[in-house]
Design an enzyme around this catalytic site. Structure first.
Site, PDB file in Angstrom:
ATOM      1  N   LYS A 205       0.851  -1.186   0.000  1.00  0.00           N
ATOM      2  CA  LYS A 205       0.000   0.000   0.000  1.00  0.00           C
ATOM      3  C   LYS A 205       0.886   1.234   0.000  1.00  0.00           C
ATOM      4  O   LYS A 205       1.680   1.448   0.916  1.00  0.00           O
ATOM      5  CB  LYS A 205      -0.906  -0.014   1.229  1.00  0.00           C
ATOM      6  N   LYS A 258      -2.184  -1.618  -3.873  1.00  0.00           N
ATOM      7  CA  LYS A 258      -3.056  -0.452  -3.833  1.00  0.00           C
ATOM      8  C   LYS A 258      -2.222   0.818  -3.886  1.00  0.00           C
ATOM      9  O   LYS A 258      -1.239   0.913  -3.144  1.00  0.00           O
ATOM     10  CB  LYS A 258      -3.857  -0.510  -2.534  1.00  0.00           C
TER      11      LYS A 258
END
Ligand code: PBG
Ligand code: ZN
Length: 334
Positions: A205, A258
């Site tokens: 992330k 992500k």
């Protein structure tokens, strides 16, 4: 005019396979099925209510009964997984320790219970596990000496995961980016008898500006500073392999990259190094940018969304977490 000599192509003509829609579909290398979609949903701590999110056109924060109706409609489209984000009870005061995140009666916990009671195994309920929507400082972990501290953040995060599992979540998805949280959660879940609860790690992330619209919706922007001391530096790709390997070793069942569109190379690299299912999160800013351009008539929404979703799939994502899912299926965009 002098005579031109044109050399014609040889026997191999790639255009033969592009002649008609049927031929193109026959040889398409990438396909997306509704069962691969995971739809993020923002749950209000109320039975009813619907509050549109200005920065995410077409989306709203939903009271639990409204959520049930929307989920039912989307199940009919073949969308079988939701990822829930919550809000503290209205009137409840956020604290520095984020204790509201593991309130057994919180919005996510209540919604999870209702969804599983209503739809059973037809629906996969996933929950985002983090503290940022529940801490008064808006960070994903606890603050000590002015910094987001790693190890002390694990306990409230583990408690949050346990509260979601106790409510019946099929999948818990920690998005906090503290080191060691996957192992800590797996141990605690197993010790409490939640041996079948699936762990989807937000393994890779990045500290991304593409989360802006989401933070408006979740009211989770940091009051001070940014998330760069715990989320990844966008310049790094090798580090993604390290992060995903660690989460796999700690017991993650599924991994996530992500955001998606600005990190297609990372999705591809992680896909090549793990055999675990890999999800990609097509985040709020990626959605909002397309919606804004489409609203201005600058981009064709259907075609751009199609192109983006296939790009994510082509890069190697097995599941796509996206706010576009229902529109794409209803509109026949895929
Ligand atoms: C909370 C969280 C965020 C997103 C998912 N979980 C925001 C953040 O880390 O600041 C982003 C989702 C999106 O932008 O669609 N940790
Ligand atoms: Zn967070």
């Amino acid at each position: 005019m002098s005579k031109l000599t044109i050399t014609t192509p040889g026997r191999t003509r790639p255009r033969r396979l592009r002649q008609t829609p049927a031929i193109r579909d026959l040889v398409a290398e990438t396909r997306i099925a509704p069962a691969q979609f995971i739809v993020p949903r923002f749950v209000l701590p109320a039975d009813n209510g619907e509050e549109p999110i200005p920065s995410l056109p077409g989306l709203a924060q939903l009271g639990i009964e409204n959520l049930l109706r929307v989920v039912e409609d989307e199940l009919a489209l073949g969308i079988r997984a939701v990822l829930l984000f919550g809000h503290p009870e209205s009137g409840a005061k956020k604290t520095s320790d984020g204790a509201l995140a593991y309130d057994a009666n919180g919005a996510v916990q209540r919604a999870t219970k209702r969804l599983k009671q209503t739809f059973g195994d037809d629906l996969i309920v996933m929950t985002d596990v983090c503290l940022c929507a529940y801490t008064d400082h808006g960070h994903c972990g606890l603050i000590e000496q002015g910094r987001v501290a790693n190890d002390v953040s694990l306990e409230p995060l583990v408690r949050t995961a346990l509260s979601h599992a106790a409510a019946g979540a099929d999948v818990v998805a920690p998005s906090d980016m503290m080191d060691g949280r996957i192992g800590a959660m797996r141990d605690a879940l197993d010790a409490q008898g939640f041996t079948e609860t699936i762990l989807l790690a937000y393994a890779v992330k990045y500290a991304s500006a593409y989360y802006g619209p989401f933070r408006d919706a979740a009211d989770s922007a940091p009051a001070e500073g940014d998330r760069k001391s715990y989320q990844m530096d966008p310049r790094n790709a090798l580090e993604a392999l390290r992060e995903s390997e660690l989460d796999e070793l700690e017991g993650a069942d599924m991994l996530m990259v992500k955001p998606a569109l600005a990190y297609l190379d990372v999705i591809h690299a992680v896909r090549a190094t793990t055999t675990l299912p890999l999800s990609a999160y097509n985040v709020s800013g990626e959605y909002a940018a397309v919606k804004a351009a489409a609203a201005n008539g600058w981009l064709d929404e259907a075609q751009v969304v199609r192109e983006n979703l296939y790009a994510i799939s082509r890069a190697g994502a097995d599941q796509i977490i996206t706010y576009h899912a229902a529109d794409a299926i209803r509109g026949g965009w895929l």
